[in-house]
Design a protein around this motif. Structure first.
Motif, mmCIF file in Angstrom:
data_model
loop_
_atom_site.group_PDB
_atom_site.id
_atom_site.type_symbol
_atom_site.label_atom_id
_atom_site.label_comp_id
_atom_site.label_asym_id
_atom_site.label_seq_id
_atom_site.Cartn_x
_atom_site.Cartn_y
_atom_site.Cartn_z
ATOM 1 N N ASP A 57 -87.557 -38.899 -84.220
ATOM 2 C CA ASP A 57 -87.317 -40.371 -83.483
ATOM 3 C C ASP A 57 -87.398 -40.023 -82.186
ATOM 4 O O ASP A 57 -86.644 -40.667 -81.156
ATOM 5 C CB ASP A 57 -85.913 -40.938 -84.074
ATOM 6 N N LYS A 58 -88.351 -39.373 -81.547
ATOM 7 C CA LYS A 58 -88.572 -39.112 -80.144
ATOM 8 C C LYS A 58 -89.557 -39.822 -79.659
ATOM 9 O O LYS A 58 -90.645 -39.733 -80.334
ATOM 10 C CB LYS A 58 -88.619 -37.737 -79.695
ATOM 11 N N VAL A 59 -89.573 -40.801 -78.543
ATOM 12 C CA VAL A 59 -90.735 -41.337 -77.754
ATOM 13 C C VAL A 59 -91.964 -40.367 -77.380
ATOM 14 O O VAL A 59 -91.374 -39.330 -76.668
ATOM 15 C CB VAL A 59 -90.164 -42.264 -76.820
ATOM 16 N N THR A 60 -93.063 -40.540 -77.854
ATOM 17 C CA THR A 60 -94.053 -39.487 -77.437
ATOM 18 C C THR A 60 -95.057 -40.375 -76.578
ATOM 19 O O THR A 60 -95.882 -39.855 -76.131
ATOM 20 C CB THR A 60 -94.816 -39.082 -78.766
ATOM 21 N N GLY A 61 -95.073 -41.691 -76.415
ATOM 22 C CA GLY A 61 -95.963 -42.407 -75.690
ATOM 23 C C GLY A 61 -95.618 -43.909 -75.935
ATOM 24 O O GLY A 61 -94.722 -44.348 -76.414
ATOM 25 N N MET A 62 -96.656 -44.935 -75.402
ATOM 26 C CA MET A 62 -96.492 -46.073 -75.437
ATOM 27 C C MET A 62 -97.662 -46.810 -75.543
ATOM 28 O O MET A 62 -98.772 -46.338 -74.892
ATOM 29 C CB MET A 62 -95.535 -46.612 -74.662
ATOM 30 N N GLU A 63 -98.021 -47.776 -76.181
ATOM 31 C CA GLU A 63 -99.181 -48.817 -76.193
ATOM 32 C C GLU A 63 -98.779 -49.946 -75.190
ATOM 33 O O GLU A 63 -97.754 -50.699 -75.428
ATOM 34 C CB GLU A 63 -99.535 -49.327 -77.589
ATOM 35 N N VAL A 64 -99.908 -50.247 -74.369
ATOM 36 C CA VAL A 64 -99.818 -51.349 -73.373
ATOM 37 C C VAL A 64 -100.361 -52.649 -74.221
ATOM 38 O O VAL A 64 -101.533 -52.523 -74.653
ATOM 39 C CB VAL A 64 -100.510 -50.981 -71.982
ATOM 40 N N LEU A 65 -99.492 -53.624 -74.183
ATOM 41 C CA LEU A 65 -99.972 -54.854 -74.711
ATOM 42 C C LEU A 65 -99.846 -55.982 -73.508
ATOM 43 O O LEU A 65 -98.685 -56.030 -72.822
ATOM 44 C CB LEU A 65 -99.291 -55.284 -75.987
ATOM 45 N N ASN A 123 -90.134 -39.059 -68.816
ATOM 46 C CA ASN A 123 -90.998 -38.693 -69.474
ATOM 47 C C ASN A 123 -91.882 -39.784 -70.477
ATOM 48 O O ASN A 123 -91.362 -39.711 -71.590
ATOM 49 C CB ASN A 123 -90.816 -37.272 -70.481
ATOM 50 N N PRO A 124 -92.776 -40.565 -69.986
ATOM 51 C CA PRO A 124 -93.136 -41.551 -70.987
ATOM 52 C C PRO A 124 -94.216 -41.103 -71.866
ATOM 53 O O PRO A 124 -94.486 -41.927 -72.800
ATOM 54 C CB PRO A 124 -93.665 -42.670 -69.729
ATOM 55 N N GLY A 125 -94.932 -39.939 -71.981
ATOM 56 C CA GLY A 125 -95.735 -39.530 -72.792
ATOM 57 C C GLY A 125 -97.129 -40.264 -72.637
ATOM 58 O O GLY A 125 -97.297 -40.726 -71.388
ATOM 59 N N LYS A 126 -97.954 -40.553 -73.502
ATOM 60 C CA LYS A 126 -99.130 -40.788 -73.411
ATOM 61 C C LYS A 126 -99.078 -42.377 -73.231
ATOM 62 O O LYS A 126 -98.279 -43.011 -74.075
ATOM 63 C CB LYS A 126 -100.176 -40.758 -74.537
ATOM 64 N N LEU A 127 -100.003 -43.003 -72.218
ATOM 65 C CA LEU A 127 -99.943 -44.567 -71.995
ATOM 66 C C LEU A 127 -101.267 -44.897 -72.732
ATOM 67 O O LEU A 127 -102.397 -44.589 -72.350
ATOM 68 C CB LEU A 127 -99.890 -44.828 -70.710
ATOM 69 N N SER A 128 -101.149 -45.606 -73.891
ATOM 70 C CA SER A 128 -102.333 -46.141 -74.451
ATOM 71 C C SER A 128 -102.886 -47.509 -74.213
ATOM 72 O O SER A 128 -101.941 -48.554 -74.148
ATOM 73 C CB SER A 128 -102.431 -45.972 -76.078
ATOM 74 N N LEU A 129 -104.235 -47.717 -73.671
ATOM 75 C CA LEU A 129 -104.704 -48.933 -73.210
ATOM 76 C C LEU A 129 -105.704 -49.440 -74.204
ATOM 77 O O LEU A 129 -106.792 -48.543 -74.470
ATOM 78 C CB LEU A 129 -105.159 -48.617 -71.851
ATOM 79 N N ASN A 130 -105.701 -50.669 -74.658
ATOM 80 C CA ASN A 130 -106.994 -51.147 -75.512
ATOM 81 C C ASN A 130 -108.093 -51.258 -74.487
ATOM 82 O O ASN A 130 -107.962 -51.990 -73.374
ATOM 83 C CB ASN A 130 -106.572 -52.546 -75.892
ATOM 84 N N LEU A 131 -109.102 -50.813 -74.990
ATOM 85 C CA LEU A 131 -110.643 -50.962 -74.057
ATOM 86 C C LEU A 131 -111.422 -51.798 -75.109
ATOM 87 O O LEU A 131 -112.021 -51.442 -75.878
ATOM 88 C CB LEU A 131 -111.131 -49.677 -73.931
ATOM 89 N N ALA A 132 -111.979 -52.894 -74.429
ATOM 90 C CA ALA A 132 -112.911 -53.831 -75.078
ATOM 91 C C ALA A 132 -114.432 -53.343 -74.849
ATOM 92 O O ALA A 132 -114.613 -52.456 -74.003
ATOM 93 C CB ALA A 132 -113.105 -55.216 -74.234
ATOM 94 N N MET A 133 -115.299 -53.492 -75.971
ATOM 95 C CA MET A 133 -116.654 -53.055 -75.543
ATOM 96 C C MET A 133 -117.424 -53.333 -74.558
ATOM 97 O O MET A 133 -118.260 -52.807 -74.009
ATOM 98 C CB MET A 133 -117.409 -53.397 -76.876
ATOM 99 N N LYS A 134 -117.183 -54.561 -74.069
ATOM 100 C CA LYS A 134 -117.676 -55.304 -72.719
ATOM 101 C C LYS A 134 -117.534 -54.395 -71.467
ATOM 102 O O LYS A 134 -118.219 -54.331 -70.725
ATOM 103 C CB LYS A 134 -117.378 -56.545 -72.757
ATOM 104 N N GLN A 135 -116.329 -53.856 -71.612
ATOM 105 C CA GLN A 135 -116.260 -52.675 -70.542
ATOM 106 C C GLN A 135 -117.018 -51.428 -70.435
ATOM 107 O O GLN A 135 -117.418 -51.342 -69.582
ATOM 108 C CB GLN A 135 -114.666 -52.148 -70.760
#
Length: 881
Positions: free
Chosen positions: A656-664, A714-726
């Motif tokens: 139950d430990k935070v390893t990262g977060m997804e940006v929405l 220690n926020p861990g990995k930051l997950s960012l969604n990437l659109a195909m147009k990028q």
């Protein structure tokens, strides 16, 4: 018989001369080296000159004999040459005997060794020359006689040596006599064997198509075997054995050449004669004969006898004539006939090939036939040979390049030439020049295409006319029905076009129509269809729509583009249009209904004040206008930075430990409040605004991540969604580097998520750009895995680190068997590819336990936390979940 024995003896003498001629000179040089301390210079010179003169004489005899040997065959000539070689032996023996007279000054104790050497050399000479008694005696008597004379002046053991030399001489004399007897016996046996073979040959020829002729030239006796007469249709007693019998039946066209050739052979003393001529058959036709004969000469080189055979070669000659005629036909025809081996090496080249291709035979034979073909056709040439080997023939059309570089079209036929046992020998290529026919066909095709174009296109604008438009619309319905997709039909009518025609004339109106065509073509997509139905009416078929209201985007572009003024014949004109839109399948599924409803919607647009668009259904128009308003609001929101980043924790479920977060992303609109992503993300993607939106959120989230690290969190990995147009932007990696640098964010803190379905739409391009991102040190994950039908071959090539299991497969775990199987398969696949996994949308304890038990410990979802703003996420990082 005796003549044969003497010839054999002569051949042995010649061999001995040839093998010992240089040995004599070498041995005398050796002897002089041994004696040079005890003999005066004058003695050495005398000895050398004596032996060298004899050596020269023997060499002269040998050379002269080898020049003349082909010109004599009589016993007299053989005897003459035996006597000449005997004289050479006599002189050689005398020279060696005289050598012993110069040994007086040599110490007596060495006499024995010198004498032994001389006797040894004598023995060698006698053994090679002793086949003829006269030659043997001519060599041995001088050397032994002179040796005995020399020994009579010596004392001591020299008498013993004399006895030994005499014994050796007698021994070699006996051996030579035996050898002579053996040669005589062999010659006699050879004569008997030849007689036996002649008898057997005669019997064998009597049963074949070959006959014997024997002509005694001394008395003109002529013998013809019965088989010869049978060959010409006669019995043995019908024709006399006379030379006239043969001469009367030789074809008059062949007789002169035959007799002239025979006379020349006899004049040049040739032993073998052959000729092909014709003999007249009893029934009047002519038989082709191959004659072969041996000519015998006397000692004066006069021809005395001629014995030979005649063989019927009429069948072979007929085939030869036929082959020659066919060969001439092939050589002279104006079509190409080439033969090659199975590797394509040219073996023959006819006159037609020279005329059509420009190369002479000497320029191409031994070269590869690929020199005639275009480079792109050479692989097909190899396939043609393979086809030829399988089927035995090949037909087709190809292009040959002439010597001048001109391309000609040929009708090509390949076949295999075989021998009498059906074994393949070579490839025969027959080609006809069809360039004129091909050009005529091309011209007809061009004319047909022109006529077809005129029949299906508008003459003024070159757009598809009403006929072709109906075909395109029918086809669009079939494709959409098969793919279960939507498309839109736009019906355009120019506003107030009649006034332009009435005021400025029809020429100005035509220019306006051409200008409108250019404008419309510039704003629509390549796979859409633009047509002119007539007058100022245009239609557009807009294929593959995700949502029906997206047709409003094109309609709005058209209205904007036509709003720009145009200049026609010096007049500045403002053009507008009214656009009606019908949708397949919601408005209609037939050509007539879709066209009728789009036309009706167009009149509704005119009724609404022109210069606007209307859908056939009113609610669609309202949605379209809402979309236009929403697009404007999104643009304004990006400029005003109304879009903010929310964070959803990603957790190691085993502890139950935070390893990262997804940006929405969330939209904090000033009047609409917090707008959910489903309301604006699809529109942002379809309009291209997603690029600016993603970059805004990316920059904000990276800046926040750097701030947390500076605070010691220690926020861990930051997950960012990437659109195909990028990813489709050429400078995306440069933009990404700039944002990292500006926000002081490290690449290893970031993980970019790409949606599986978008990656698989252009896999090769995606692989290349993702590798560039991976090289920066940024982790990559596939989002919504399992929904995009990934090819495993492409998945293996992608530089990814993680698979994200879509929430649609997690929602009904662990009760749904299909979802259970899919999730287990994804986890197993990830392990086999050395990838990590994370499951999204986890909301229950049962889902968590199932994922942990099956090897997926990384999860995110409402079980732990919903997406929260930055301040709440910071509290979680400080205090834990």
């Amino acid at each position: 018989m005796e003549e044969g024995a003497r010839r054999a003896s002569l051949e042995e003498i010649v061999k001995s001369f040839r093998s010992s001629i240089f040995g004599m000179l070498g041995m005398i040089m050796l002897m002089l080296l041994l004696l040079e301390k005890y003999l005066s210079l004058s003695d050495i010179i005398i000895i050398f000159l004596i032996h060298f003169s004899i050596f020269s004489f023997r060499y002269y005899i040998l050379v002269k004999y080898e020049r003349e040997v082909s010109k004599f065959s009589s016993e007299t000539a053989v005897n003459k040459w035996i006597y000449i070689f005997t004289l050479g032996s006599l002189m050689s023996g005398s020279a060696w005997g005289m050598l012993l007279f110069f040994m007086d000054g040599f110490p007596p104790e060495y006499h024995f060794y010198i004498f032994t050497i001389v006797i040894g050399l004598s023995a060698i000479a006698m053994s090679t020359l002793g086949a003829v008694l006269l030659v043997y005696l001519s060599f041995s008597i001088p050397i032994l006689g002179l040796s005995m004379l020399w020994m009579s002046f010596q004392e001591g053991t020299i008498y013993t040596i004399a006895v030994i030399s005499l014994f050796v001489g007698i021994g070699y004399f006996t051996a030579s006599v035996r050898r002579f007897s053996k040669n005589y016996r062999n010659a006699f046996m050879e004569k008997s064997r030849v007689d036996f073979l002649r008898e057997r040959v005669g019997l064998a020829l009597d049963g074949s198509s070959t006959s014997i002729l024997d002509w005694d030239l001394t008395n003109n006796d002529f013998y013809i075997s019965p088989n010869w007469k049978k060959l010409l249709g006669y019995s043995d007693d019908e024709l006399p054995n006379k030379i006239l019998t043969w001469r009367e039946r030789v074809h008059r066209d062949d007789k002169k050449e035959l007799l002239s050739s025979l006379k020349k052979h006899m004049h040049e003393n040739r032993e073998n004669f052959s000729n092909v001529h014709r003999l007249k058959h009893k029934d009047g036709h002519y038989v082709w004969i191959l004659g072969r004969a041996s000519i015998f000469y006397d000692e004066d080189a006069n021809a005395i006898r001629m014995v030979g055979t005649h063989t019927d070669i009429s069948s072979e000659k007929a085939l030869q004539v036929k082959g020659s005629e066919q060969g001439q036909i092939i050589a002279q025809i104006h079509d190409i006939v080439i033969t090659t081996d199975f590797d394509g090496v040219i073996l023959s080249w006819n006159h037609g090939a020279e005329l059509l291709l420009g190369y002479g035979a000497d320029e191409v034979i031994t070269k590869n036939i690929s020199m005639l073909s275009l480079e792109e056709d050479r692989e097909e040439m190899v396939r043609n040979i393979d086809t030829l080997k399988e089927s035995g023939e090949h037909r087709g059309e190809t292009i040959y390049i002439t010597k001048s570089g001109e391309a000609i079209y040929v009708q090509l036929s390949l076949s295999i030439l075989k021998d009498e046992n059906s074994n393949p020998l070579r490839v025969v290529a027959f080609a006809q020049d069809i360039t004129k026919n091909m050009k005529a066909q091309e011209e007809l095709l061009e004319q047909k295409e022109v006529l077809d174009h005129l029949a299906h296109h508008d003459a003024l604008t070159q757009l598809p006319n009403r006929t072709l438009f109906h075909d395109r619309l029918t086809n669009a319905i079939k494709v959409a029905k098969r793919n279960r997709s939507e498309f839109a039909l736009l019906f355009l009518d120019l506003d107030n076009f009649k006034e332009i025609n009435d005021s400025l004339g029809h020429d100005a109106g035509d220019e306006v129509l051409k200008t409108v065509t250019k404008v419309l073509s510039g704003v629509m997509r390549e796979d859409d269809t633009l047509a002119r139905l007539g007058g100022d009416e245009f239609t557009i078929i807009m294929n593959n729509l995700n949502q029906g209201q997206n047709a409003s985007l094109l309609a709005q572009k058209i209205l904007t583009a036509l709003g720009e003024p145009v200049t026609v014949n010096g007049n500045k004109l403002y053009i507008s249009s009214s656009i009606g839109i019908s949708l397949y399948p919601s408005d209609g599924v037939s050509v007539s209904n879709l066209l009728k409803y789009a036309d009706a919607a167009m009149y509704k647009a005119k009724a609404e004040g022109r210069n606007n668009f209307q859908f056939y259904r009113s609610e669609m128009t309202e949605l379209a206008f809402e979309r236009v308003v929403m697009e404007a609001n999104i643009r304004a929101g990006i400029d005003k930075k109304e879009f903010v980043a929310y964070y959803q924790p990603q957790v190691d479920a085993s502890c139950d430990k935070v390893t990262g977060m997804e940006v929405l992303v969330r939209w904090e609109h000033p009047t609409m409040g917090l707008v959910p992503p489903a309301k604006f993300i699809p529109l942002a993607e379809s309009t291209g605004l997603i690029i600016s939106l993603d970059q805004l959120v990316m920059k904000s989230a990276m800046k926040q991540l750097s701030a947390w690290h500076k605070k010691g969190l220690n926020p861990g990995k930051l997950s960012l969604n990437l659109a195909m147009k990028q990813l489709e932007q050429n400078d995306f990696t440069t933009i990404l580097k700039d944002i990292l640098k500006e926000t002081e964010c490290r690449a290893e803190w970031i993980e970019l998520e790409v949606i599986e379905s978008q990656v698989m739409s252009k896999p090769d391009e995606a692989i290349e750009i993702l590798k560039q991102i991976s090289d920066l040190g940024i982790n990559l994950a596939i989002d919504d895995f399992g929904t995009g039908y990934s090819s495993l071959s492409y998945l293996k090539k992608l530089p990814i680190d993680k698979l994200k299991i879509d929430q649609s497969f997690v929602r009904y775990l662990p009760d749904d068997e299909e979802d259970v199987g899919i999730v287990k398969a994804v986890i197993a696949l990830a392990k086999s590819l050395n990838l990590s996994t994370i499951a999204e949308g986890v909301e229950t304890q049962e889902q968590k336990e199932f994922l942990l038990q099956n090897g997926c410990k990384n999860i995110q979802g409402y079980l732990y936390s919903k997406p929260v703003p930055a301040d709440e996420m910071e509290t979680i990082l400080l205090n834990g979940l």
